[in-house]
Design a protein around this motif. Structure first.
Motif, PDB file in Angstrom:
ATOM      1  N   LEU A 156       0.828  -1.196   0.000  1.00 14.34           N
ATOM      2  CA  LEU A 156       0.000   0.000   0.000  1.00 14.34           C
ATOM      3  C   LEU A 156       0.865   1.250   0.000  1.00 14.34           C
ATOM      4  O   LEU A 156       0.585   2.235  -0.657  1.00 14.34           O
ATOM      5  N   VAL A 157       1.946   1.164   0.768  1.00 13.41           N
ATOM      6  CA  VAL A 157       2.796   2.343   0.886  1.00 13.41           C
ATOM      7  C   VAL A 157       3.516   2.627  -0.426  1.00 13.41           C
ATOM      8  O   VAL A 157       3.576   3.743  -0.885  1.00 13.41           O
ATOM      9  N   SER A 158       4.099   1.554  -1.053  1.00 13.98           N
ATOM     10  CA  SER A 158       4.830   1.806  -2.297  1.00 13.98           C
ATOM     11  C   SER A 158       4.538   0.716  -3.310  1.00 13.98           C
ATOM     12  O   SER A 158       5.216  -0.283  -3.380  1.00 13.98           O
ATOM     13  N   PRO A 159       3.496   0.897  -4.061  1.00 13.04           N
ATOM     14  CA  PRO A 159       3.219  -0.099  -5.100  1.00 13.04           C
ATOM     15  C   PRO A 159       4.318  -0.050  -6.178  1.00 13.04           C
ATOM     16  O   PRO A 159       4.742   1.029  -6.584  1.00 13.04           O
ATOM     17  N   LEU A 160       4.826  -1.230  -6.542  1.00 17.13           N
ATOM     18  CA  LEU A 160       5.896  -1.254  -7.528  1.00 17.13           C
ATOM     19  C   LEU A 160       5.335  -0.873  -8.903  1.00 17.13           C
ATOM     20  O   LEU A 160       4.277  -1.367  -9.302  1.00 17.13           O
ATOM     21  N   PRO A 161       6.053  -0.016  -9.605  1.00 21.96           N
ATOM     22  CA  PRO A 161       5.589   0.335 -10.946  1.00 21.96           C
ATOM     23  C   PRO A 161       5.696  -0.881 -11.868  1.00 21.96           C
ATOM     24  O   PRO A 161       6.630  -1.662 -11.747  1.00 21.96           O
ATOM     25  N   ARG A 162       4.735  -1.024 -12.727  1.00 17.60           N
ATOM     26  CA  ARG A 162       4.671  -2.250 -13.528  1.00 17.60           C
ATOM     27  C   ARG A 162       5.764  -2.316 -14.569  1.00 17.60           C
ATOM     28  O   ARG A 162       6.439  -3.337 -14.719  1.00 17.60           O
ATOM     29  N   GLU A 163       5.927  -1.217 -15.257  1.00 21.86           N
ATOM     30  CA  GLU A 163       6.918  -1.268 -16.321  1.00 21.86           C
ATOM     31  C   GLU A 163       8.096  -0.402 -15.975  1.00 21.86           C
ATOM     32  O   GLU A 163       8.000   0.812 -15.869  1.00 21.86           O
ATOM     33  N   SER A 164       9.211  -1.086 -15.744  1.00 26.84           N
ATOM     34  CA  SER A 164      10.401  -0.317 -15.401  1.00 26.84           C
ATOM     35  C   SER A 164      11.626  -1.133 -15.778  1.00 26.84           C
ATOM     36  O   SER A 164      11.563  -2.342 -15.887  1.00 26.84           O
ATOM     37  N   SER A 165      12.727  -0.481 -15.936  1.00 27.98           N
ATOM     38  CA  SER A 165      13.954  -1.194 -16.265  1.00 27.98           C
ATOM     39  C   SER A 165      14.469  -1.911 -15.017  1.00 27.98           C
ATOM     40  O   SER A 165      14.002  -1.686 -13.911  1.00 27.98           O
ATOM     41  N   ARG A 166      15.434  -2.810 -15.188  1.00 30.51           N
ATOM     42  CA  ARG A 166      15.921  -3.608 -14.067  1.00 30.51           C
ATOM     43  C   ARG A 166      16.506  -2.732 -12.964  1.00 30.51           C
ATOM     44  O   ARG A 166      16.258  -2.935 -11.791  1.00 30.51           O
ATOM     45  N   GLN A 167      17.335  -1.749 -13.407  1.00 35.14           N
ATOM     46  CA  GLN A 167      17.998  -0.907 -12.405  1.00 35.14           C
ATOM     47  C   GLN A 167      16.993  -0.145 -11.549  1.00 35.14           C
ATOM     48  O   GLN A 167      17.118  -0.089 -10.343  1.00 35.14           O
ATOM     49  N   GLU A 168      16.027   0.405 -12.272  1.00 34.08           N
ATOM     50  CA  GLU A 168      14.988   1.124 -11.521  1.00 34.08           C
ATOM     51  C   GLU A 168      14.311   0.201 -10.531  1.00 34.08           C
ATOM     52  O   GLU A 168      14.024   0.562  -9.396  1.00 34.08           O
ATOM     53  N   GLY A 169      14.133  -1.033 -11.013  1.00 37.37           N
ATOM     54  CA  GLY A 169      13.490  -2.026 -10.148  1.00 37.37           C
ATOM     55  C   GLY A 169      14.290  -2.242  -8.876  1.00 37.37           C
ATOM     56  O   GLY A 169      13.749  -2.241  -7.784  1.00 37.37           O
ATOM     57  N   ILE A 170      15.613  -2.382  -9.012  1.00 38.54           N
ATOM     58  CA  ILE A 170      16.452  -2.598  -7.834  1.00 38.54           C
ATOM     59  C   ILE A 170      16.375  -1.404  -6.900  1.00 38.54           C
ATOM     60  O   ILE A 170      16.243  -1.547  -5.691  1.00 38.54           O
ATOM     61  N   ALA A 171      16.446  -0.202  -7.505  1.00 36.27           N
ATOM     62  CA  ALA A 171      16.408   1.007  -6.688  1.00 36.27           C
ATOM     63  C   ALA A 171      15.110   1.093  -5.897  1.00 36.27           C
ATOM     64  O   ALA A 171      15.113   1.364  -4.699  1.00 36.27           O
ATOM     65  N   SER A 172      14.034   0.798  -6.595  1.00 37.04           N
ATOM     66  CA  SER A 172      12.755   0.930  -5.895  1.00 37.04           C
ATOM     67  C   SER A 172      12.610  -0.173  -4.848  1.00 37.04           C
ATOM     68  O   SER A 172      12.002   0.005  -3.814  1.00 37.04           O
ATOM     69  N   LEU A 173      13.264  -1.324  -5.146  1.00 39.36           N
ATOM     70  CA  LEU A 173      13.244  -2.384  -4.153  1.00 39.36           C
ATOM     71  C   LEU A 173      13.971  -1.910  -2.898  1.00 39.36           C
ATOM     72  O   LEU A 173      13.557  -2.164  -1.776  1.00 39.36           O
ATOM     73  N   ARG A 174      15.097  -1.205  -3.161  1.00 40.01           N
ATOM     74  CA  ARG A 174      15.875  -0.703  -2.028  1.00 40.01           C
ATOM     75  C   ARG A 174      15.042   0.286  -1.199  1.00 40.01           C
ATOM     76  O   ARG A 174      14.989   0.190   0.018  1.00 40.01           O
ATOM     77  N   THR A 175      14.393   1.217  -1.928  1.00 40.15           N
ATOM     78  CA  THR A 175      13.591   2.193  -1.169  1.00 40.15           C
ATOM     79  C   THR A 175      12.456   1.500  -0.445  1.00 40.15           C
ATOM     80  O   THR A 175      12.155   1.836   0.689  1.00 40.15           O
ATOM     81  N   SER A 176      11.930   0.478  -1.095  1.00 39.53           N
ATOM     82  CA  SER A 176      10.803  -0.169  -0.418  1.00 39.53           C
ATOM     83  C   SER A 176      11.294  -0.902   0.828  1.00 39.53           C
ATOM     84  O   SER A 176      10.625  -0.952   1.846  1.00 39.53           O
ATOM     85  N   ARG A 177      12.507  -1.459   0.745  1.00 39.44           N
ATOM     86  CA  ARG A 177      13.069  -2.104   1.922  1.00 39.44           C
ATOM     87  C   ARG A 177      13.291  -1.096   3.039  1.00 39.44           C
ATOM     88  O   ARG A 177      13.028  -1.335   4.193  1.00 39.44           O
ATOM     89  N   TRP A 178      13.835   0.057   2.591  1.00 39.34           N
ATOM     90  CA  TRP A 178      14.093   1.119   3.570  1.00 39.34           C
ATOM     91  C   TRP A 178      12.785   1.553   4.226  1.00 39.34           C
ATOM     92  O   TRP A 178      12.702   1.723   5.433  1.00 39.34           O
ATOM     93  N   LYS A 179      11.791   1.657   3.361  1.00 40.29           N
ATOM     94  CA  LYS A 179      10.486   2.079   3.893  1.00 40.29           C
ATOM     95  C   LYS A 179       9.926   1.049   4.855  1.00 40.29           C
ATOM     96  O   LYS A 179       9.312   1.375   5.868  1.00 40.29           O
ATOM     97  N   GLU A 180      10.200  -0.201   4.479  1.00 36.96           N
ATOM     98  CA  GLU A 180       9.711  -1.276   5.345  1.00 36.96           C
ATOM     99  C   GLU A 180      10.329  -1.133   6.731  1.00 36.96           C
ATOM    100  O   GLU A 180       9.662  -1.224   7.753  1.00 36.96           O
ATOM    101  N   ARG A 181      11.642  -0.887   6.760  1.00 39.69           N
ATOM    102  CA  ARG A 181      12.325  -0.726   8.038  1.00 39.69           C
ATOM    103  C   ARG A 181      11.784   0.471   8.792  1.00 39.69           C
ATOM    104  O   ARG A 181      11.517   0.389   9.985  1.00 39.69           O
ATOM    105  N   ALA A 182      11.647   1.580   8.072  1.00 37.48           N
ATOM    106  CA  ALA A 182      11.168   2.800   8.728  1.00 37.48           C
ATOM    107  C   ALA A 182       9.806   2.545   9.362  1.00 37.48           C
ATOM    108  O   ALA A 182       9.548   2.941  10.497  1.00 37.48           O
ATOM    109  N   LEU A 183       8.988   1.809   8.598  1.00 41.67           N
ATOM    110  CA  LEU A 183       7.654   1.538   9.120  1.00 41.67           C
ATOM    111  C   LEU A 183       7.740   0.678  10.387  1.00 41.67           C
ATOM    112  O   LEU A 183       7.050   0.917  11.379  1.00 41.67           O
ATOM    113  N   ALA A 184       8.652  -0.289  10.351  1.00 40.90           N
ATOM    114  CA  ALA A 184       8.817  -1.155  11.522  1.00 40.90           C
ATOM    115  C   ALA A 184       9.197  -0.327  12.735  1.00 40.90           C
ATOM    116  O   ALA A 184       8.630  -0.474  13.815  1.00 40.90           O
TER     117      ALA A 184
END
Lengths: 316, 458
Positions: free
Chosen positions: A7-35
C-alpha cells in the motif's frame, strides 16, 4: 505486514531492471522505517524508563555524590570495591538468598497443591478457584498493611489465635529470628494468587484423554499426578520458577512497610539496602553500583536457569 | 485491508505521548504557580498577596492545629497568603526538599526536624533567620534560651524553632498503686526504674517498654551530660567521629538489657506508636515518649486509668545533665524572591507570638518556645486540667545548658540514628555485648561522617 508495504509503495509495472532494484531498495528502507515507526512508542517508553536510567546508573556508579545527590567527585571503581569488601553487602546477599529459599519453593509447592485439589470438577470448585486466586487482587501495599495488623506486637490477631491453643505470643516482626520468616510468609501468600492461576491454567491444558487412558491402565491419583500432570505442566513450573526468583530478588514494598530492614538488619535484602543507600542517605553512587551488581546477579541466575532448567521442560 | 487507519495510529501515538507528558506534568505544574506568585513582586506589592508555601510534617490532630494557625495568620494579613502543605513525615519531607533543590518547585518555608539542621546549613540553600532578626531588630530574649541554644550555630540563629518537645516518662498511676508503689513519686534513676518495673510485672502486664528509637539514646546521653560526637558534639567544629561507645552508652544499654532479660521490660520494636498503644491498653505500666504525644496518651487512657508523667530517668541521682530540645524548626529557602522570604519571616514571627504558641501548646503538647505564653489564660487553665503538662516544662527549665544538652550536630544524623537503633536491637537480642554493639555502630557512624565531610565543601 506485506500488505501494508504494497500500500505504501506499489511497484511500478513497467520499469527497467535498475529502476526495479532502486525501488526495491527504497521499499526495503520504507519497510524498516515503518517497523521502527510501529516500535517507536515502546522504544520511547523503554528508553525513558529503562535504558536511560540504566546508563545513568552506570555513570553514577563511578562517582561519589554529596548529601543532595549531586555528583561530587570521581571514584572510579571505589564504589564497587567498597561494596564487594563490605560485610553489609554479603549480609544482605545472604538474607536475599534465604528469602528466595523461603519464598520460591514454598510458593510454587503451595500453588501446585491448591491447583491440584481445585482442578477436579466438583460442586463449589469455581468458588475455591476464586478464593485461591484472590491474593492477586491485593496490591503489595494493601497486603503489607493487613499483615502489619496481623503481626502487631501487642494487638496481633495471630497471637490471639495462638493463645487460644496455649502458645505464647510470638514477636513476629520485632524478633530477628522471626522477622524474615514473617515477611516470607506474607510474600508467599501475596504471590499465591498469580502462581495459582498459572498452575491452574497449565493443568487445565493437559488433554483429558491422557488421564482417561492412564485410568484405564490402572494408574492411581498420585502416580497420575507425578507421571503425567507434572511433566506436562513443566513449562508453567519453569516459568513460575524464573519469575518468582526474579520477583523475590526485587521484593521491596513489604519490607519497607513491615520491617524497614530491621530488626538487627535481619530483613535487609539487597533491594532494600539499595533503596536505603540511594534514597534515604542520598548516596546514589554506591546505590547505583549495588543495583548494577544485582542486575548482573539476576541475569547470570536467569541464564543458568535457562541453560539447565529448560532441558527438563517438556513442551507439548 | 489495513490493520490500522492513519487516524487510529495517530491517536495511539498521541495517547502514548500524553501518558509520558502526564508523568512529567505533576512536576511541571507547581513551577507555573511559583512564577505566578513571584511575578507581583516586580510589578506592585499591594495588589496581589504574596504567596508563601510552607511544607510541614504535622499530621492528624497536630496537623489540624497547624492549619488553624495558618488560617488565623491569613485572616490577619491581607497581603500574604500562606499555603500549608503536608509533605509526609520529617524524613520524607526532607527527601522531597533534597529532590527539589536546584529547581524552583520547592517551598518558601520548610519545617525540618532538629537532626536535619546540619544538612540544611551545609546545603547553602537557606537564608539564616538571623538576617531578618538583625534587620528587624527582633527581640529574641523572650524566647526560651534552651531552645535557642539548639538552633544557634556560630552565634547565629539559622532557623526559627517552632515545635519543641522532649521525652518524658509516662506511667500508669493505678498500676503503681496496685503494685504498692507511690503513684505521686515516679522513678527518677535507672535503678529506681528497674525496681519499679520488676514490681509492676505480673501476668498480662509488663513493667514497661521503651521503643527502640535513636532519639531516646541521644536524650539519655545528654541526661548524663555526655557528648555524642567529638569536637564538642560537632558544635565547636565539624564532628569527625562518634562517641557512641562511651561509658554513658554502655551503662544505658546494660540497664535496658537487664530489664528485658528479667522480662520486666518488653521489646515492642522501633515504633513509639506501638508502645503507646500497649500503654493505653494497660499491657505495660511505663513507657518513654515525646511530650508531643501527651495529649493523645492522656486522652486514650481516659476512663481506664490515670496517667502520670515523670522526668526522663537519669543514670545516677547526682549526675548533671538534662534533655535536648527535640522537635523542629522553620527554614527560609534562599532561592525565593525577597518579598516572599520577608513574607515567610512575617509568618515565622506570627508563629512565635505568645498567643499562637499558647494555642499550639494546649492543642498539641509541644511546649511554647516563648516564656510569655505561660501567662496566657488558656495555658494556665490547661495546666490545672492536665497537670502532666507541667513535667515537660519543668524538665526543660531544669536543664543545665552545656554542649551535651545543646545536642549533637552532624550531616548524617538520620543514618546515625538507624545505626544506633540496630545496635540497641543487637544488644536486646543477645547478639552482641553493649560495649561491642556500640563500638561497632560508632565505627560505622564515624566512617559515614568521614564520607560526608569529603563530599561537602566547606
Amino acid at each position: 505486514m506485506e500488505k501494508n508495504i504494497s500500500l505504501v509503495s506499489p511497484l511500478p509495472r513497467e520499469s527497467s531492471r535498475q529502476e526495479g532494484i532502486a525501488s526495491l531498495r527504497t521499499s526495503r528502507w520504507k519497510e524498516r522505517a515503518l517497523a521502527y515507526f510501529f516500535l517507536a512508542p515502546s522504544l520511547i517508553l523503554f528508553g525513558i524508563f529503562l535504558f536511560f536510567p540504566l546508563l545513568k546508573s552506570v555513570y553514577l556508579s563511578m562517582f561519589l555524590t554529596d548529601p543532595q545527590g549531586r555528583v561530587a567527585s570521581f571514584a572510579g571503581a571505589d564504589n564497587f570495591t567498597n561494596i564487594l569488601t563490605s560485610e553489609v553487602f554479603y549480609n544482605s546477599l545472604w538474607i536475599t538468598v534465604k528469602f528466595i529459599l523461603l519464598t520460591v519453593p514454598t510458593g510454587v509447592v503451595a500453588a501446585l497443591l491448591l491447583a491440584a485439589i481445585s482442578i477436579p470438577k466438583l460442586r463449589l470448585t469455581k468458588l475455591f478457584q476464586f478464593f485461591f486466586s484472590l491474593p492477586m487482587a491485593v496490591s503489595v501495599g494493601t497486603g503489607s498493611i493487613i499483615w502489619m495488623v496481623l503481626y502487631h506486637p501487642t494487638l496481633s490477631i495471630l497471637n490471639y489465635a495462638l493463645s487460644l491453643i496455649g502458645i505464647s505470643p510470638i514477636a513476629w516482626l520485632t524478633d530477628p529470628k522471626w522477622a524474615l520468616l514473617s515477611v516470607a510468609l506474607m510474600t508467599v501468600w501475596l504471590n499465591l494468587g498469580f502462581n495459582y492461576i498459572v498452575m491452574l491454567s497449565g493443568m487445565q491444558s493437559v488433554p483429558e484423554d491422557l488421564y482417561e487412558s492412564s485410568k484405564i491402565d490402572g494408574s492411581g491419583p498420585f502416580r497420575t499426578f507425578f507421571r503425567i500432570t507434572l511433566p506436562l505442566i513443566s513449562p508453567s513450573l519453569f516459568f513460575i520458577g524464573v519469575v518468582s526468583i526474579i520477583s523475590a530478588f526485587q521484593s521491596f514494598a513489604q519490607i519497607n512497610i513491615l520491617t524497614k530492614g530491621g530488626p538487627m538488619n535481619s530483613t535487609d535484602v539487597l533491594v532494600y539496602n539499595i533503596y536505603q543507600d540511594a534514597f534515604i542517605n542520598y548516596r546514589f553512587g554506591i546505590g547505583s553500583a549495588q543495583a548494577l551488581i544485582l542486575f548482573v546477579l539476576i541475569t547470570l541466575l536467569t541464564i543458568v536457569q535457562f541453560k539447565f532448567g529448560e532441558k527438563k521442560v517438556h513442551y507439548q | 485491508m489495513k490493520p490500522f487507519g492513519k487516524k487510529t495510529l495517530a491517536m495511539l501515538l498521541l495517547s502514548c505521548m500524553m501518558l509520558v507528558a502526564a508523568g512529567c506534568g505533576s512536576n511541571g505544574s507547581p513551577t507555573q504557580e511559583d512564577t505566578a506568585s513571584a511575578a507581583p513582586e516586580t510589578s506592585s506589592k499591594q495588589e496581589e498577596p504574596v504567596k508563601v508555601v510552607w511544607w510541614h510534617s504535622m499530621s492528624g490532630d497536630v496537623g489540624k492545629a497547624a492549619q488553624q494557625l495558618v488560617d488565623e495568620f491569613n485572616a490577619e494579613h491581607k497581603d500574604i497568603v500562606v499555603q500549608a502543605e503536608y509533605q509526609g513525615k520529617y524524613d520524607e519531607s526532607l527527601n522531597k526538599l533534597k529532590a527539589s533543590l536546584g529547581s524552583d518547585s520547592g517551598p518558601s518555608l520548610i519545617q525540618v526536624y532538629e537532626i536535619g539542621s546540619r544538612f540544611m546549613i551545609d546545603s547553602k540553600a537557606i537564608t539564616p533567620v538571623q538576617q531578618f532578626i538583625d534587620a528587624d531588630k527582633y527581640d529574641t530574649s523572650r524566647l526560651e534560651p534552651n531552645i535557642l541554644n539548639y538552633y544557634t550555630f556560630d552565634n547565629k540563629l539559622y532557623s526559627m524553632p517552632f515545635n519543641t518537645s522532649n521525652p518524658i516518662l509516662y506511667y500508669n498511676k493505678d498500676a503503681f498503686k496496685a503494685a504498692g508503689l507511690d503513684p505521686e513519686k515516679p522513678p527518677a534513676t535507672y535503678e529506681e526504674v528497674a525496681e519499679a518495673a520488676k514490681k509492676l510485672t505480673k501476668s498480662g502486664q509488663a513493667g514497661g517498654s521503651f521503643a527502640i528509637y535513636g532519639w531516646f539514646m541521644e536524650q539519655l546521653f545528654a541526661n548524663q551530660g555526655a557528648e555524642l560526637l567529638d569536637n564538642g558534639n560537632g558544635r565547636t567544629q565539624a564532628a569527625t567521629s562518634s562517641l557512641l561507645g562511651s561509658d554513658a552508652g554502655v551503662k544505658t544499654l546494660d540497664w535496658w538489657k537487664r530489664m528485658v532479660e528479667e522480662k520486666s521490660m518488653l521489646n515492642l520494636g522501633r515504633k513509639t506508636d506501638d508502645t503507646s498503644k500497649a500503654f493505653a491498653a494497660g499491657q505495660i505500666a511505663m513507657t518513654l515518649d515525646s511530650t508531643a504525644s501527651l495529649r493523645s496518651i492522656v486522652k486514650s487512657a481516659e476512663g481506664k486509668f490515670e496517667v502520670g508523667t515523670g522526668f526522663l530517668p537519669k543514670a545516677d541521682a547526682n549526675v548533671k545533665g538534662g534533655v535536648i530540645v527535640g522537635g523542629a524548626s522553620n527554614w527560609i529557602l534562599n532561592n525565593r524572591p525577597e518579598a516572599e522570604q520577608k513574607a515567610a519571616w512575617e509568618f515565622i514571627k506570627f508563629l512565635a507570638e505568645p498567643k499562637s504558641q499558647a494555642e499550639w501548646h494546649i492543642n498539641t503538647g509541644y511546649f511554647p518556645i516563648t516564656q510569655k505564653a505561660y501567662d496566657e489564660p488558656i495555658v494556665k487553665e490547661n495546666m490545672t486540667k492536665y497537670p502532666q503538662f507541667q513535667t515537660a516544662v519543668d524538665q526543660l527549665h531544669q536543664t543545665t545548658p552545656s554542649l551535651a544538652t545543646q545536642g549533637a550536630v552532624m550531616g548524617v544524623f538520620p543514618e546515625a540514628r538507624q545505626l544506633t537503633e540496630t545496635a540497641i536491637e543487637e544488644v536486646l537480642n543477645n547478639k552482641k555485648s553493649s560495649k561491642q554493639a556500640l563500638d561497632d555502630a560508632a565505627k560505622a557512624i564515624t566512617s559515614k561522617i568521614e564520607e560526608y565531610n569529603k563530599t561537602v565543601s566547606k
